[in-house]
Scaffold this motif. Structure first.
Motif, PDB file in Angstrom:
ATOM      1  N   THR A   6      49.721 -51.959  -9.815  1.00 46.10           N
ATOM      2  CA  THR A   6      50.103 -52.224  -8.429  1.00 46.10           C
ATOM      3  C   THR A   6      49.496 -51.213  -7.461  1.00 46.10           C
ATOM      4  O   THR A   6      49.579 -51.379  -6.250  1.00 46.10           O
ATOM      5  CB  THR A   6      51.638 -52.164  -8.265  1.00 46.10           C
ATOM      6  OG1 THR A   6      52.086 -50.842  -8.580  1.00 46.10           O
ATOM      7  CG2 THR A   6      52.308 -53.170  -9.193  1.00 46.10           C
ATOM      8  N   PRO A  28      52.565 -51.223 -15.005  1.00 46.43           N
ATOM      9  CA  PRO A  28      53.127 -50.905 -13.688  1.00 46.43           C
ATOM     10  C   PRO A  28      52.112 -50.304 -12.724  1.00 46.43           C
ATOM     11  O   PRO A  28      52.125 -50.604 -11.531  1.00 46.43           O
ATOM     12  CB  PRO A  28      54.243 -49.897 -14.011  1.00 46.43           C
ATOM     13  CG  PRO A  28      54.605 -50.163 -15.425  1.00 46.43           C
ATOM     14  CD  PRO A  28      53.339 -50.613 -16.091  1.00 46.43           C
ATOM     15  N   ARG A  29      51.223 -49.454 -13.213  1.00 39.43           N
ATOM     16  CA  ARG A  29      50.284 -48.770 -12.331  1.00 39.43           C
ATOM     17  C   ARG A  29      49.233 -49.702 -11.736  1.00 39.43           C
ATOM     18  O   ARG A  29      48.504 -49.316 -10.832  1.00 39.43           O
ATOM     19  CB  ARG A  29      49.603 -47.630 -13.082  1.00 39.43           C
ATOM     20  CG  ARG A  29      50.558 -46.483 -13.425  1.00 39.43           C
ATOM     21  CD  ARG A  29      50.979 -45.727 -12.170  1.00 39.43           C
ATOM     22  NE  ARG A  29      52.108 -44.860 -12.400  1.00 39.43           N
ATOM     23  CZ  ARG A  29      52.031 -43.646 -12.922  1.00 39.43           C
ATOM     24  NH1 ARG A  29      50.870 -43.153 -13.300  1.00 39.43           N
ATOM     25  NH2 ARG A  29      53.112 -42.925 -13.072  1.00 39.43           N
ATOM     26  N   ARG A  38      46.345 -55.308 -16.304  1.00 39.50           N
ATOM     27  CA  ARG A  38      46.969 -56.040 -15.202  1.00 39.50           C
ATOM     28  C   ARG A  38      48.481 -56.129 -15.338  1.00 39.50           C
ATOM     29  O   ARG A  38      49.193 -56.322 -14.344  1.00 39.50           O
ATOM     30  CB  ARG A  38      46.376 -57.451 -15.113  1.00 39.50           C
ATOM     31  CG  ARG A  38      45.055 -57.528 -14.368  1.00 39.50           C
ATOM     32  CD  ARG A  38      44.720 -58.962 -14.003  1.00 39.50           C
ATOM     33  NE  ARG A  38      44.489 -59.787 -15.190  1.00 39.50           N
ATOM     34  CZ  ARG A  38      43.283 -59.987 -15.729  1.00 39.50           C
ATOM     35  NH1 ARG A  38      42.213 -59.429 -15.169  1.00 39.50           N
ATOM     36  NH2 ARG A  38      43.140 -60.750 -16.797  1.00 39.50           N
ATOM     37  N   GLN A  42      58.375 -44.509 -12.773  1.00 32.09           N
ATOM     38  CA  GLN A  42      57.910 -45.889 -12.915  1.00 32.09           C
ATOM     39  C   GLN A  42      57.692 -46.240 -14.384  1.00 32.09           C
ATOM     40  O   GLN A  42      58.121 -47.297 -14.861  1.00 32.09           O
ATOM     41  CB  GLN A  42      56.608 -46.067 -12.124  1.00 32.09           C
ATOM     42  CG  GLN A  42      56.074 -47.493 -12.066  1.00 32.09           C
ATOM     43  CD  GLN A  42      54.724 -47.533 -11.379  1.00 32.09           C
ATOM     44  OE1 GLN A  42      53.744 -46.976 -11.871  1.00 32.09           O
ATOM     45  NE2 GLN A  42      54.660 -48.192 -10.233  1.00 32.09           N
ATOM     46  N   ARG A  82      46.278 -49.224   1.157  1.00 37.44           N
ATOM     47  CA  ARG A  82      46.427 -50.612   1.599  1.00 37.44           C
ATOM     48  C   ARG A  82      45.752 -50.898   2.934  1.00 37.44           C
ATOM     49  O   ARG A  82      45.387 -52.034   3.217  1.00 37.44           O
ATOM     50  CB  ARG A  82      47.911 -50.958   1.721  1.00 37.44           C
ATOM     51  CG  ARG A  82      48.698 -50.897   0.415  1.00 37.44           C
ATOM     52  CD  ARG A  82      50.093 -51.505   0.584  1.00 37.44           C
ATOM     53  NE  ARG A  82      50.841 -51.482  -0.664  1.00 37.44           N
ATOM     54  CZ  ARG A  82      51.824 -50.637  -0.934  1.00 37.44           C
ATOM     55  NH1 ARG A  82      52.170 -49.727  -0.029  1.00 37.44           N
ATOM     56  NH2 ARG A  82      52.465 -50.679  -2.077  1.00 37.44           N
ATOM     57  N   PRO A 106      49.650 -45.271  -2.201  1.00 36.46           N
ATOM     58  CA  PRO A 106      48.828 -46.480  -2.318  1.00 36.46           C
ATOM     59  C   PRO A 106      47.803 -46.563  -1.189  1.00 36.46           C
ATOM     60  O   PRO A 106      47.969 -45.944  -0.141  1.00 36.46           O
ATOM     61  CB  PRO A 106      49.852 -47.614  -2.213  1.00 36.46           C
ATOM     62  CG  PRO A 106      50.993 -47.028  -1.442  1.00 36.46           C
ATOM     63  CD  PRO A 106      51.060 -45.586  -1.859  1.00 36.46           C
ATOM     64  N   THR A 125      50.484 -48.037  -7.269  1.00 34.65           N
ATOM     65  CA  THR A 125      51.519 -47.110  -6.836  1.00 34.65           C
ATOM     66  C   THR A 125      52.027 -46.311  -8.027  1.00 34.65           C
ATOM     67  O   THR A 125      51.654 -46.542  -9.180  1.00 34.65           O
ATOM     68  CB  THR A 125      52.723 -47.851  -6.210  1.00 34.65           C
ATOM     69  OG1 THR A 125      53.406 -48.560  -7.254  1.00 34.65           O
ATOM     70  CG2 THR A 125      52.261 -48.832  -5.142  1.00 34.65           C
TER      71      THR A 125
END
Length: 261
Positions: free
Chosen positions: A257, A254-255, A251, A195, A98, A96, A259
């Protein structure tokens, strides 16, 4: 499948061939009668792959090292005298994005996934032109169309899509067909898709052999764009024709996010 392009007795170079999509592609093309130069960093994996099939030849390469890539191209020229198909498959996922702490990881992802493709394509350009009609298959991702997942990974695959599309026009007159081949969720060693497997869309997860079959098809037919599995294509169309609806759906995935957890 059209048989406009014969595979037998031609030479293919496949990067990222030590596992997953690359290994599956090397096996499939060798089974079709091609001489396959399987290239990656992990020589032990490549040697095991080459022991399965006499037409597969293991070569070590680091796609982040220009000298290593140039040496591979020189070796292919000397040992095999031609390169008719280049499959740019080497790639990494990355984490990710961040904060400043994630910058080095992001830059490393870009180096492998974008500059690695460029290094290999540049190094083999003359051999591909000499062997025309020839093929370049750049393994991108549906993430290069939809912008889901780790940001640097998505950015790298958007770059691969753009690079491939531009070359598909400018290299056509050289007899070189350049294809952007965009897999969806494919379970591999580097991308286990855990995931996604925990969600209702787990049935969308494919196998490396699915992509290898699509790569063969892209080589034979000379297509310049291919999504695999094909049922991902409507998501790409939705992204451009009904953007608000696409974003509402995306939105919730899972992706979104950023990650792969």
């Amino acid at each position: 499948m059209s048989q406009s392009y014969q595979l037998a007795d031609k030479v293919a170079v496949v990067t990222g061939a030590s596992s997953g999509i690359g290994a599956a592609t090397a096996r499939r093309l060798a089974e079709r009668g091609m001489t396959v130069v399987a290239a990656a960093r992990r020589v032990d994996r490549l040697d095991r792959l080459a022991s399965e099939q006499a037409r597969i030849h293991a070569r070590q390469v680091d796609v982040t090292d220009t000298e290593s890539v140039d040496a591979l191209a020189a070796d292919v020229r000397e040992q095999f005298g031609a390169c008719h198909v280049l499959v740019n498959n080497a790639g990494i996922g990355g984490g990710p994005f961040r904060s400043r702490a994630d910058l080095d990881d992001a830059m490393g992802t870009i180096d492998v996934n974008v500059f690695g493709v460029m290094r290999c394509t540049a190094a083999f350009a003359d051999l591909l032109e000499a062997g025309a009609p020839s093929r370049v298959i750049n393994v991108g991702s549906v993430a290069g169309k939809l912008g889901l997942g780790p940001a640097a990974y998505a950015a790298s695959k958007f770059a691969v899509v753009g690079f491939s599309e531009a070359l598909s026009f400018s290299w056509a007159e050289r007899g070189i067909t350049v294809c952007q081949l965009n897999p969806g969720f494919i379970a591999t060693e580097g991308f286990p898709q855990e995931q996604v497997k925990r969600t209702p869309i787990r049935g969308l997860v494919g196998k490396p052999t699915d992509v290898a079959a699509a790569i063969e098809e892209a080589i034979v037919t000379g297509t310049t764009e291919r999504t695999v599995p094909r049922f991902y294509r409507p998501f790409v169309v939705l992204r451009h024709t009904a953007t608000p609806l696409y974003r509402a759906i995306a939105r919730k995935l899972p992706r979104a996010t950023g990650t792969r957890d």
